[in-house]
Structure formats: structure tokens, C-alpha cells
Design an enzyme around this catalytic site. Structure first.
Site, PDB file in Angstrom:
ATOM      1  N   HIS A 304       4.520   0.915   6.662  1.00  0.00           N
ATOM      2  CA  HIS A 304       3.362   1.909   6.578  1.00  0.00           C
ATOM      3  C   HIS A 304       2.729   2.806   5.790  1.00  0.00           C
ATOM      4  CE1 HIS A 304       0.469   4.288   9.067  1.00  0.00           C
ATOM      5  NE2 HIS A 304       0.122   3.078   9.728  1.00  0.00           N
ATOM      6  N   ASP A 361       2.332  -2.778  15.106  1.00  0.00           N
ATOM      7  CA  ASP A 361       2.046  -4.422  14.951  1.00  0.00           C
ATOM      8  C   ASP A 361       3.210  -5.167  15.379  1.00  0.00           C
ATOM      9  OD1 ASP A 361      -0.742  -4.042  14.714  1.00  0.00           O
ATOM     10  OD2 ASP A 361      -0.489  -4.034  12.638  1.00  0.00           O
TER      11      ASP A 361
END
Ligand code: ACO
Length: 426
Positions: A304, A361
Site C-alpha cells: 500500500h 483487497d
């Protein structure tokens, strides 16, 4: 006392003001940099650039903190409804009972979609991705709902229409893609239950609402409701900065979210896990590929831009997999593969050194599968959840006293002035 940093170049010293946020994070205000020094900054991907000040969402990527308007996302996931969360993000505070009731009535009143829009849906080729369809249809809302003369009223109605209709439009696109009869919204159902009913009710098999499934969707949407200046939100702000209408700005956000490096990762994760299942569980091979600099493949659902620790949303999603699936008596082999993949990657030096952890996700697709959502609708589910955040960010930018048209600069690296050569001499 004035707080500033010094910039020194060839004996000249410039003072740049320091701006400190409410959680202590520091920035250097360079808004006058070019005017004063002639320099611009260069920051590909804007990893070090604050594009605005915002009072909506706080995240600390090192500590794994995420709060909406100061409230930890863990508390909202446990106690709030999605509608309350949307109200909180858009209006800056939680609603009281009367406000929430009125909000529900308003959303219900606007939940129908213009009947003529249906024919649009039917003209898309069958294999179209639902994100492309949703982005186009949201942009088309302006044509179906022209602006009202009163700016304040228009702004409220536009926001309400989006929150109420995008959910209906998403379910509608699913039904039409299957060649099934469209199911209309029902005023007696709450936000999440209403969506599930529009998705799955059928004349031959009436949909039975299940509290665990509705709750899972509520948590999924709350966790996706905002994430400060990510790619799609920045797209909404940038497009909105040209003072285009909100529908067009949200349509741009949906297009950005579609990308597999952003919201499209939830679909990409399931595809990756399914590939591993088909190949007989070759987890080591996938991890090896993700580390290979000559291979463009990345471990989907890992890493991320901001989180350099476990994404707090991924923690909740993983826990949700562990509680929801047994309750629904679902045994999903992809969950076992995902857990083994996480275990293998997190023991690997490459992932440790690069601070790569599961992001939201990684486990969310398994929750969506359990709810019954088809894989190509996963990113649409993300988009419905992110709507309140996009709207809140757009609204904040509209009232920002420091608002400016978004227009970054560049360092030009092309040819210097060159003579035009007539075609017969080339
Ligand atoms: N697999 C393997 N290596 C990775 C991964 C990954 N998933 N993510 C980052 N890296 C590596 C990069 O190769 C790079 O290595 P290097 O420094 O040795 O060259 C380093 O980690 C830093 O990567 P960047 O791309 O600079 O990090 P950035 O902050 O730009 O990337 C991103 C963030 C795009 C999310 C990235 O981690 C990625 O591609 N992840 C997979 C896709 C994904 O899951 N996206 C969803 C993100 S969450 C969301 O948007 C809702």
C-alpha cells in the site's frame, strides 16, 4: 513563533512555512515556491505531496490507524450503519435520530432510476465490464437530471441522487447482464438489505434476507467509505476542480478505481487465488514471481502507498471471513490458499524488508463471494462503498477557501526549439 524550513541554493536562503495538522503531521507550504524561487517540486506519483488540507479522514500508515471525522473505523464497523457513516463523512458529524430518519426518507424517495436509462444498459455489449458501464451511466445522470436553479438545493439533491441511485444502478446492471428482470428498490428495506434484494430477488426464487450477510455488506461498505487522497478520490477532486458537475467527477473516480493497482485489486486477488487453485496450489511460485524484478507480476492485495504495516481494514476483513463463512456453512478453498499465501509472504525477507502486508483487497473478495457477489461486480461494490467519501471530499473542495484549479507542472525533457522540416525534405 513562526515555524519554517530553510531552502538554500547558491547562497540564497528561502524560508518556507511549516503547516502542522491536528494529529501532528508536518508539511512544508510550497505554494509560493515558484513565485519566490523560480523552482517547482518534482514528485512522481505525488508520494510526498499534500494536495489539500482535509478534515475528513485521518490515517497513519506506520501505526495502521484509520478514522473518519475522528472516529476509529473499528468502532464504526462494529456499531454504525452505512447510512450513518455516509452522513458522518458528508456532513461532518453523526446524525441524531430525526436527521437519520429524514435522510432515510430522502434516499428512499430518490432511489428509482429514470426508466429511459434502462435502454442504455441494454445497448452495452454483453461482455462489458460493470465498472465501465457504471462510470458511463453515472456521467449520464446529468443528462437525465439537469441542474436545478437553486445552487444549495441542487447540491443536496445531487448528493442524495448519487447515494440513492448508484446502488440501484449497480444492481440493475447485474440483472440486465444476466438477462433477468430488474428488481426495484423497496421502501421497507434498509440500505444494505435493499441492495441485496435488488441483486438477488427473482420471480422464481424470492430472496431471503440473512442478517449475517446484510451485516457483512454493512461492514464491507463502511470499511471502504473513505481513504483520504487516494487515486480515485484525487481524480474526483481534480476533475471537480474544473467546476464540472459532481456526476462527471464521480464518474472519473469510478474509472480510476477500476484499475487493478487500486480498487480493481479485489477482483485481481480472487483471479490470482483461483489461478493458484487451478495450478495445484503453487504458492511458492507466485511469491517468487512477485519478487522477480523482470516480471511485472505483483502479489495482488499486498502493499500500500500509505500503510507500511497491516491495513486495519484487512484485519477486520480477515476476521469477517473467519466468522461469516462458518455461519453460512461455506467452505471456500480460496480462503485457505489466501491464508497460506499470507503466511508464506510474511515470512519472506523481500516482503519484510519492503513492508508489504495484506491490504483491504486481500480478504474482501472472499467475503463478497460468500455474500454471492460475482467476481466482476467486486469493484462496483467498492465503488458504492466509496461514494460517501468521494462526495465528502468533493464537497469539502467546493467550500475550500484555498481552492484552486488543479494543474500540476512538469519538468520538460523533450527537444529544445527545432525548425519545422517540410515533408519533401524529410
Ligand atoms: N508485490 C511485490 N512487490 C511489491 C508489491 C507487491 N504487491 N507492492 C510493492 N512492491 C514492491 C515494489 O516492486 C517496489 O520494490 P523496489 O523498491 O524494490 O523497486 C516497492 O515494493 C515499493 O513499491 P511501489 O510501487 O513504489 O509502492 P507504491 O506505494 O507505489 O505501491 C501499490 C502501492 C500500487 C498498492 C503496490 O503495493 C501494488 O501494486 N500492490 C498490488 C496491487 C494492490 O493490491 N492494490 C490495492 C491497493 S489498496 C487500494 O487501492 C484499495
Amino acid at each position: 513563533m513562526e515555524d519554517y524550513v530553510k531552502l538554500e541554493y547558491k547562497g540564497e536562503v528561502y524560508r518556507l512555512p511549516v503547516v502542522t495538522g491536528s494529529e501532528g503531521e508536518k508539511s512544508v507550504d510550497i505554494s509560493k515556491l515558484r513565485q519566490v524561487t523560480g523552482f517547482i517540486t518534482l514528485d512522481p506519483g505525488y508520494a510526498n505531496t499534500g494536495s489539500c488540507s482535509s478534515a475528513i479522514t485521518f490515517m497513519d500508515g506506520e501505526k495502521g490507524i484509520l478514522r473518519y471525522r475522528g472516529i476509529p473505523v473499528e468502532q464504526l464497523a462494529e456499531k454504525a450503519t452505512f447510512k450513518e457513516t455516509a452522513y458522518l463523512l458528508i456532513n461532518g458529524r453523526l446524525p441524531n435520530q430525526e436527521e437519520l430518519t429524514n435522510y432515510s426518507i430522502l434516499l428512499n424517495d430518490h432511489s428509482l432510476v429514470h426508466e429511459d436509462m434502462r435502454s442504455f444498459y441494454q445497448k452495452f455489449p454483453r461482455a462489458s465490464h460493470p465498472m465501465g458501464i457504471l462510470s458511463s451511466m453515472v456521467n449520464a445522470l446529468r443528462s437525465f437530471y439537469p441542474a436545478l436553479a437553486d445552487i444549495e438545493e441542487e447540491s443536496t439533491i445531487m448528493v442524495t441522487r448519487l447515494l440513492a441511485k448508484v446502488r440501484t444502478m449497480a444492481a440493475m446492471s447485474y440483472k440486465i447482464s444476466r438477462g433477468h428482470r430488474v428488481v426495484y428498490p423497496r421502501s421497507d428495506l434498509a440500505y444494505c438489505a435493499n441492495f441485496l434484494n435488488m441483486m438477488f430477488d427473482s420471480p422464481v426464487r424470492p430472496y431471503e434476507l440473512n442478517e449475517d450477510v446484510t451485516n457483512a455488506l454493512r461492514v464491507f461498505w463502511i470499511l471502504h467509505a473513505d481513504h483520504e487522497q487516494n487515486c480515485s478520490t484525487s481524480a474526483v477532486r481534480i476533475v471537480g476542480s474544473a467546476r464540472t458537475n459532481l456526476y462527471a467527477a464521480i464518474s472519473a473516480g469510478i474509472a480510476a478505481l477500476w484499475g487493478p493497482l487500486h480498487g480493481g485489486a479485489n477482483q485481481a486477488v480472487i483471479e490470482m487465488l483461483s489461478d493458484i487453485q487451478r495450478d495445484g496450489g503453487s504458492i511458492e511460485h507466485v511469491v517468487k514471481r512477485a519478487k522477480d524484478k523482470n516480471d511485472p507480476f505483483r502479489l495482488m492485495g499486498f502493499g500500500h502507498r500509505v500503510y507500511k504495516t497491516y491495513d486495519p481494514r484487512a484485519k477486520i476483513m480477515k476476521k469477517m471471513c473467519d466468522t461469516l463463512l462458518p455461519k453460512l456453512t461455506i467452505r471456500d478453498p480460496l480462503l485457505d490458499i489466501a491464508k497460506k499465501l499470507e503466511e508464506t509472504a510474511r515470512k519472506d525477507n523481500y516482503f519484510i524488508e519492503h513492508n508489504l502486508y495484506p491490504n483491504v483487497d486481500f480478504y474482501s473478495g472472499i467475503v463478497l463471494r460468500a455474500i454471492g457477489i460475482p467476481t466482476n461486480m467486486f469493484t462496483v461494490m467498492f465503488a458504492i462503498g466509496r461514494l460517501p467519501g468521494w462526495i465528502a471530499q468533493w464537497k469539502e473542495s467546493m467550500y475550500d477557501p484555498n481552492w484552486k484549479l488543479s494543474r500540476p507542472r512538469q519538468i520538460y525533457t523533450g527537444p529544445t526549439e527545432t525548425e519545422f522540416i517540410p515533408i519533401h525534405q524529410r
